[in-house]
Motif scaffolding. Structure first.
Motif, PDB file in Angstrom:
ATOM      1  N   ASP A  34      63.076  32.989   8.920  1.00 12.12           N
ATOM      2  CA  ASP A  34      64.466  33.227   8.507  1.00 12.12           C
ATOM      3  C   ASP A  34      65.441  32.416   9.357  1.00 12.12           C
ATOM      4  O   ASP A  34      66.457  31.944   8.862  1.00 12.12           O
ATOM      5  CB  ASP A  34      64.817  34.717   8.608  1.00 12.12           C
ATOM      6  CG  ASP A  34      63.972  35.571   7.674  1.00 12.12           C
ATOM      7  OD1 ASP A  34      64.532  36.355   6.901  1.00 12.12           O
ATOM      8  OD2 ASP A  34      62.727  35.461   7.720  1.00 12.12           O
ATOM      9  N   LEU A  35      65.135  32.327  10.651  1.00 11.43           N
ATOM     10  CA  LEU A  35      66.080  31.676  11.569  1.00 11.43           C
ATOM     11  C   LEU A  35      65.637  30.270  11.964  1.00 11.43           C
ATOM     12  O   LEU A  35      66.343  29.575  12.693  1.00 11.43           O
ATOM     13  CB  LEU A  35      66.282  32.543  12.821  1.00 11.43           C
ATOM     14  CG  LEU A  35      66.756  33.979  12.549  1.00 11.43           C
ATOM     15  CD1 LEU A  35      66.952  34.737  13.855  1.00 11.43           C
ATOM     16  CD2 LEU A  35      68.048  33.992  11.731  1.00 11.43           C
ATOM     17  N   HIS A  36      64.448  29.870  11.507  1.00 11.39           N
ATOM     18  CA  HIS A  36      63.925  28.511  11.766  1.00 11.39           C
ATOM     19  C   HIS A  36      63.813  28.207  13.255  1.00 11.39           C
ATOM     20  O   HIS A  36      63.974  27.058  13.671  1.00 11.39           O
ATOM     21  CB  HIS A  36      64.777  27.454  11.047  1.00 11.39           C
ATOM     22  CG  HIS A  36      64.956  27.783   9.595  1.00 11.39           C
ATOM     23  ND1 HIS A  36      63.900  27.792   8.706  1.00 11.39           N
ATOM     24  CD2 HIS A  36      66.046  28.163   8.895  1.00 11.39           C
ATOM     25  CE1 HIS A  36      64.326  28.163   7.511  1.00 11.39           C
ATOM     26  NE2 HIS A  36      65.632  28.401   7.594  1.00 11.39           N
ATOM     27  N   LEU A  37      63.550  29.241  14.032  1.00  6.84           N
ATOM     28  CA  LEU A  37      63.296  29.059  15.464  1.00  6.84           C
ATOM     29  C   LEU A  37      61.775  29.043  15.644  1.00  6.84           C
ATOM     30  O   LEU A  37      61.147  30.072  15.919  1.00  6.84           O
ATOM     31  CB  LEU A  37      63.951  30.190  16.265  1.00  6.84           C
ATOM     32  CG  LEU A  37      65.480  30.183  16.246  1.00  6.84           C
ATOM     33  CD1 LEU A  37      66.039  31.469  16.845  1.00  6.84           C
ATOM     34  CD2 LEU A  37      66.025  28.962  16.988  1.00  6.84           C
ATOM     35  N   THR A  38      61.201  27.876  15.464  1.00  8.75           N
ATOM     36  CA  THR A  38      59.737  27.784  15.401  1.00  8.75           C
ATOM     37  C   THR A  38      59.101  27.567  16.776  1.00  8.75           C
ATOM     38  O   THR A  38      57.895  27.353  16.864  1.00  8.75           O
ATOM     39  CB  THR A  38      59.313  26.654  14.446  1.00  8.75           C
ATOM     40  OG1 THR A  38      59.957  25.446  14.875  1.00  8.75           O
ATOM     41  CG2 THR A  38      59.697  26.966  13.011  1.00  8.75           C
ATOM     42  N   GLY A  39      59.907  27.635  17.827  1.00  2.00           N
ATOM     43  CA  GLY A  39      59.331  27.515  19.171  1.00  2.00           C
ATOM     44  C   GLY A  39      58.387  28.660  19.491  1.00  2.00           C
ATOM     45  O   GLY A  39      57.385  28.481  20.177  1.00  2.00           O
ATOM     46  N   THR A  40      58.683  29.839  19.003  1.00  2.00           N
ATOM     47  CA  THR A  40      57.827  31.003  19.246  1.00  2.00           C
ATOM     48  C   THR A  40      56.571  30.866  18.388  1.00  2.00           C
ATOM     49  O   THR A  40      56.664  30.659  17.180  1.00  2.00           O
ATOM     50  CB  THR A  40      58.584  32.297  18.915  1.00  2.00           C
ATOM     51  OG1 THR A  40      59.790  32.327  19.684  1.00  2.00           O
ATOM     52  CG2 THR A  40      57.750  33.518  19.254  1.00  2.00           C
ATOM     53  N   LYS A  41      55.421  30.955  19.018  1.00  2.00           N
ATOM     54  CA  LYS A  41      54.151  30.663  18.328  1.00  2.00           C
ATOM     55  C   LYS A  41      53.348  31.926  18.044  1.00  2.00           C
ATOM     56  O   LYS A  41      53.414  32.895  18.798  1.00  2.00           O
ATOM     57  CB  LYS A  41      53.274  29.739  19.197  1.00  2.00           C
ATOM     58  CG  LYS A  41      53.940  28.441  19.585  1.00  2.00           C
ATOM     59  CD  LYS A  41      54.208  27.567  18.383  1.00  2.00           C
ATOM     60  CE  LYS A  41      54.783  26.232  18.794  1.00  2.00           C
ATOM     61  NZ  LYS A  41      55.928  25.832  17.978  1.00  2.00           N
ATOM     62  N   GLU A  42      52.551  31.861  16.992  1.00  3.27           N
ATOM     63  CA  GLU A  42      51.593  32.932  16.709  1.00  3.27           C
ATOM     64  C   GLU A  42      50.215  32.489  17.161  1.00  3.27           C
ATOM     65  O   GLU A  42      49.745  31.420  16.790  1.00  3.27           O
ATOM     66  CB  GLU A  42      51.561  33.269  15.218  1.00  3.27           C
ATOM     67  CG  GLU A  42      50.501  34.345  14.935  1.00  3.27           C
ATOM     68  CD  GLU A  42      50.698  35.053  13.610  1.00  3.27           C
ATOM     69  OE1 GLU A  42      51.460  34.538  12.771  1.00  3.27           O
ATOM     70  OE2 GLU A  42      50.072  36.116  13.427  1.00  3.27           O
ATOM     71  N   GLY A  43      49.595  33.315  18.000  1.00  3.89           N
ATOM     72  CA  GLY A  43      48.207  33.081  18.371  1.00  3.89           C
ATOM     73  C   GLY A  43      47.337  34.074  17.631  1.00  3.89           C
ATOM     74  O   GLY A  43      46.860  33.833  16.536  1.00  3.89           O
ATOM     75  N   CYS A  44      47.183  35.254  18.223  1.00  2.00           N
ATOM     76  CA  CYS A  44      46.274  36.259  17.660  1.00  2.00           C
ATOM     77  C   CYS A  44      46.905  37.095  16.562  1.00  2.00           C
ATOM     78  O   CYS A  44      46.214  37.608  15.684  1.00  2.00           O
ATOM     79  CB  CYS A  44      45.792  37.164  18.778  1.00  2.00           C
ATOM     80  SG  CYS A  44      47.127  38.144  19.519  1.00  2.00           S
ATOM     81  N   GLY A  45      48.202  37.308  16.649  1.00  2.00           N
ATOM     82  CA  GLY A  45      48.861  38.190  15.683  1.00  2.00           C
ATOM     83  C   GLY A  45      48.558  39.659  15.907  1.00  2.00           C
ATOM     84  O   GLY A  45      48.876  40.500  15.071  1.00  2.00           O
ATOM     85  N   GLU A  46      47.945  39.980  17.034  1.00  2.00           N
ATOM     86  CA  GLU A  46      47.510  41.366  17.285  1.00  2.00           C
ATOM     87  C   GLU A  46      47.949  41.899  18.643  1.00  2.00           C
ATOM     88  O   GLU A  46      47.402  42.879  19.135  1.00  2.00           O
ATOM     89  CB  GLU A  46      45.970  41.437  17.218  1.00  2.00           C
ATOM     90  CG  GLU A  46      45.429  41.086  15.859  1.00  2.00           C
ATOM     91  CD  GLU A  46      43.913  41.121  15.836  1.00  2.00           C
ATOM     92  OE1 GLU A  46      43.298  41.189  16.929  1.00  2.00           O
ATOM     93  OE2 GLU A  46      43.355  41.071  14.735  1.00  2.00           O
ATOM     94  N   GLY A  47      48.862  41.226  19.296  1.00  2.07           N
ATOM     95  CA  GLY A  47      49.338  41.729  20.580  1.00  2.07           C
ATOM     96  C   GLY A  47      48.438  41.433  21.755  1.00  2.07           C
ATOM     97  O   GLY A  47      48.593  42.032  22.817  1.00  2.07           O
TER      98      GLY A  47
END
Ligand code: FES
Ligand code: FES
Length: 169
Positions: A34-47
């Motif tokens: 939504d905000l196009h701030l793609t610096g934050t990455k997804e690794g596991c998606g599970e915490g």
């Protein structure tokens, strides 16, 4: 914006942001999509990995675990908010100098965890660094260069790094 979805307001990197989005959408996805701030990455998606770490109301959180509804009124800082007036944050400079980043997937989360740690412990011990970054995993660096980067940032970005880092955890 999506019809029928609640409107949620929060501050990201000092800017008020208003989104209309499903309330259970993850903060990670709202930031990226939504905000196009793609610096934050997804690794596991599970915490488990910390790649998605952001600072929210002064705490480090895994943005993959936080529904955006919980961010109503929150103050969020992402990796895009670390640099000020075009100058990298000392921790970013230290990662560059000390080789704290390799493939980069963990790096935004490591930077946010390090910034959080330094805000609480401006001159952390190695034990405090290990504890502060315990929720963030890196497959590339063996952690030593990351710990060295934090120590370097704490000593105002000097290129020489204290030797007491020791083995990777
Ligand atoms: S992607 Fe959120 S903790 Fe791994
Ligand atoms: S630099 Fe590759 S996972 Fe950390």
């Amino acid at each position: 914006m999506s019809d029928g979805c609640p409107t949620i307001r929060f501050t990201v990197n000092g800017q008020l942001r208003i989104v209309q989005t499903p309330p259970m959408k993850r903060v990670l996805d709202v930031l990226r999509e939504d905000l196009h701030l793609t610096g934050t990455k997804e690794g596991c998606g599970e915490g488990e990995c910390g790649s998605c770490s952001v600072r929210m109301n002064g705490e480090l959180v895994n943005s993959c675990l936080v529904p955006v509804l919980q961010a109503e009124g929150a103050i969020i800082q992402t990796v895009e908010g670390l640099a000020e007036d075009g100058a990298l944050h000392p921790i970013q400079q230290a990662f560059l100098k000390c080789g704290g980043a390799q493939c980069g997937i963990c790096t935004p989360g490591m930077l946010m965890a390090s910034a959080q740690l330094l805000s609480v412990h401006p001159h952390p011990t190695v034990a405090e660094i290990r504890e502060g970054l315990a929720g963030n995993l890196c497959r590339c660096t063996g952690f030593i260069r990351i710990f060295e980067s934090v120590l370097a940032a704490a000593t105002e970005g000097r290129a020489t790094v204290p030797e007491q880092v020791g083995d990777a955890r």
